[in-house]
Motif scaffolding. Structure first.
Motif, PDB file in Angstrom:
ATOM      1  N   LEU A 102       0.840  -1.197   0.000  1.00 48.37           N
ATOM      2  CA  LEU A 102       0.000   0.000   0.000  1.00 48.37           C
ATOM      3  C   LEU A 102       0.873   1.244   0.000  1.00 48.37           C
ATOM      4  O   LEU A 102       1.755   1.410   0.857  1.00 48.37           O
ATOM      5  N   ASP A 103       0.648   2.111  -0.979  1.00 47.46           N
ATOM      6  CA  ASP A 103       1.368   3.367  -1.091  1.00 47.46           C
ATOM      7  C   ASP A 103       0.585   4.439  -0.336  1.00 47.46           C
ATOM      8  O   ASP A 103      -0.335   5.057  -0.878  1.00 47.46           O
ATOM      9  N   TYR A 104       0.935   4.655   0.925  1.00 49.23           N
ATOM     10  CA  TYR A 104       0.202   5.609   1.745  1.00 49.23           C
ATOM     11  C   TYR A 104       0.377   7.041   1.234  1.00 49.23           C
ATOM     12  O   TYR A 104      -0.485   7.889   1.441  1.00 49.23           O
ATOM     13  N   GLY A 105       1.485   7.315   0.565  1.00 48.95           N
ATOM     14  CA  GLY A 105       1.711   8.653   0.040  1.00 48.95           C
ATOM     15  C   GLY A 105       0.746   9.019  -1.063  1.00 48.95           C
ATOM     16  O   GLY A 105       0.406  10.190  -1.241  1.00 48.95           O
ATOM     17  N   ALA A 106       0.283   8.014  -1.823  1.00 50.06           N
ATOM     18  CA  ALA A 106      -0.639   8.281  -2.930  1.00 50.06           C
ATOM     19  C   ALA A 106      -2.056   8.521  -2.441  1.00 50.06           C
ATOM     20  O   ALA A 106      -2.808   9.295  -3.045  1.00 50.06           O
ATOM     21  N   LEU A 107      -2.438   7.863  -1.346  1.00 48.43           N
ATOM     22  CA  LEU A 107      -3.811   7.983  -0.853  1.00 48.43           C
ATOM     23  C   LEU A 107      -4.127   9.425  -0.476  1.00 48.43           C
ATOM     24  O   LEU A 107      -3.411  10.056   0.300  1.00 48.43           O
ATOM     25  N   GLY A 108      -5.191   9.944  -1.018  1.00 50.87           N
ATOM     26  CA  GLY A 108      -5.620  11.293  -0.693  1.00 50.87           C
ATOM     27  C   GLY A 108      -4.876  12.389  -1.415  1.00 50.87           C
ATOM     28  O   GLY A 108      -5.146  13.574  -1.191  1.00 50.87           O
ATOM     29  N   GLY A 128     -10.144   2.114  -7.352  1.00 53.20           N
ATOM     30  CA  GLY A 128      -9.472   3.267  -7.936  1.00 53.20           C
ATOM     31  C   GLY A 128     -10.087   4.570  -7.484  1.00 53.20           C
ATOM     32  O   GLY A 128     -11.282   4.631  -7.133  1.00 53.20           O
ATOM     33  N   GLU A 129      -9.297   5.623  -7.484  1.00 54.15           N
ATOM     34  CA  GLU A 129      -9.756   6.954  -7.095  1.00 54.15           C
ATOM     35  C   GLU A 129     -10.834   7.445  -8.059  1.00 54.15           C
ATOM     36  O   GLU A 129     -10.635   7.469  -9.282  1.00 54.15           O
TER      37      GLU A 129
END
Length: 327
Positions: A102-108, A128-129
């Motif tokens: 999980l790429d936490y930096g990409a979330l949000g 997906g977003e």
């Protein structure tokens, strides 16, 4: 305007079947129907399918993930509506599931390009977003996804009674929360926002917020305050953010915007002057953009200006302004 409901998230005519939300027997029949389908949501992201992730990845109501207890705020499906053939569509949250990577930096982030694939779901599906795919979805899929994101997000932030503080419980198939302690009922929150196409002659007023992609400008926008009309909110927000006085104001179109829970009221306003005095606490920059320059920006050929995000009502209003189809 004639094209108002062609805006993203609008115009699919979903039958929300409010009449069965409080009917336990009818809901049980709807959930047991083999034709019923469910949209899984993970941390605000809908399940999508296809090579281009351009459709919702709806699953059957008998899928094991619906009984795995992976919801954060709610552990049961929410009724979204009923299709023309009578089959119900539900939404279910599985936000407690933890992907192996999980790429936490990409979330949000402003543009979240990350995708999460669950091992128990088909290979051609991924979470997906919604902002990244909203223009690729059909009007019905877009409305379902926006509704699911907004209603599940509301449950996540409104677990406790605003009157007495006790934990409330889900009711009305997800469209209400009830407090057993003080008998108060709570309903989904929608925040009204004005977004305005302010013009003077052949130019439109544009602004940008800190943190946006370099060169991106959009229409000014702001929340409507209690006791305020849409027209008054337009004039106040433009004056606060850019110091520009506005005269006549008219309504154009609306857009549900589930990021997290707004209803955008698109308005047109006539500026009475062009001098700009920005409030740096509100916006980073504001400028007048001519019709010719905006057309160049929409074509992706302007050296410094990028238009509002495709799918947002700002892009929709500007597009109609350029095409002379605001009426």
């Amino acid at each position: 305007m004639r094209t108002a409901e062609q805006v993203t998230f609008g115009g699919s005519g979903l039958n929300r079947a409010a009449e069965i939300r409080g009917d336990a027997a009818a809901l049980a029949r709807a959930m047991a129907d083999p034709a019923a389908r469910c949209l899984l949501m993970w941390r605000g992201k809908p399940l999508l399918r296809g090579d281009g992730l351009d459709a919702l990845g709806l699953i059957g109501m008998d899928h094991p993930l619906l009984s795995a207890g992976l919801g954060k705020a709610i552990r049961e499906p929410v009724l979204l509506g009923v299709e023309e053939g009578g089959a119900a569509i539900f939404a279910h949250d599985i936000s407690r599931w933890e992907p192996e990577v999980l790429d936490y930096g990409a979330l949000g982030s402003f543009v979240d390009g990350s995708e999460q694939r669950h091992p128990d779901l088909p290979d051609d599906t991924a979470f997906g977003e919604l902002r990244r795919v909203m223009t690729r979805l059909s009007p019905r899929d877009a409305e379902l996804a926006a509704t699911a994101k907004a209603i599940i997000g509301w449950h996540a932030t409104h677990r406790f009674c605003a009157r007495c503080g006790a934990e409330s419980v889900i009711a009305q198939a997800g469209w209400q929360r009830d407090c057993a302690a003080c008998a108060c009922h709570h309903f989904p929150r929608t925040d009204p926002v004005v977004i305005m196409l302010i013009t003077n002659g052949d130019a439109v007023l544009m602004g940008r917020s800190p943190g946006w992609p370099e060169g991106m400008y959009s229409l000014l926008a702001g929340f409507i305050e209690p006791g305020e009309t849409m027209e008054a909110a337009v004039r106040r927000e433009v004056m606060e953010e850019a110091g520009v006085p506005v005269g006549a104001v008219r309504y154009l179109a609306s857009q549900p915007w589930p990021f997290p829970a707004s209803l955008m009221f698109g308005c047109a306003g006539e500026a009475l002057a062009r001098e700009i005095t920005i409030d740096a606490k509100e916006i980073e920059d504001a400028l007048w953009v001519s019709r010719a320059d905006m057309m160049t920006a929409f074509a992706g050929e302007h050296p410094t200006i990028k238009p509002a995000r495709k799918g947002a009502i700002a892009h929709f209003l500007l597009q109609n302004w350029l095409a002379d189809t605001l009426d």
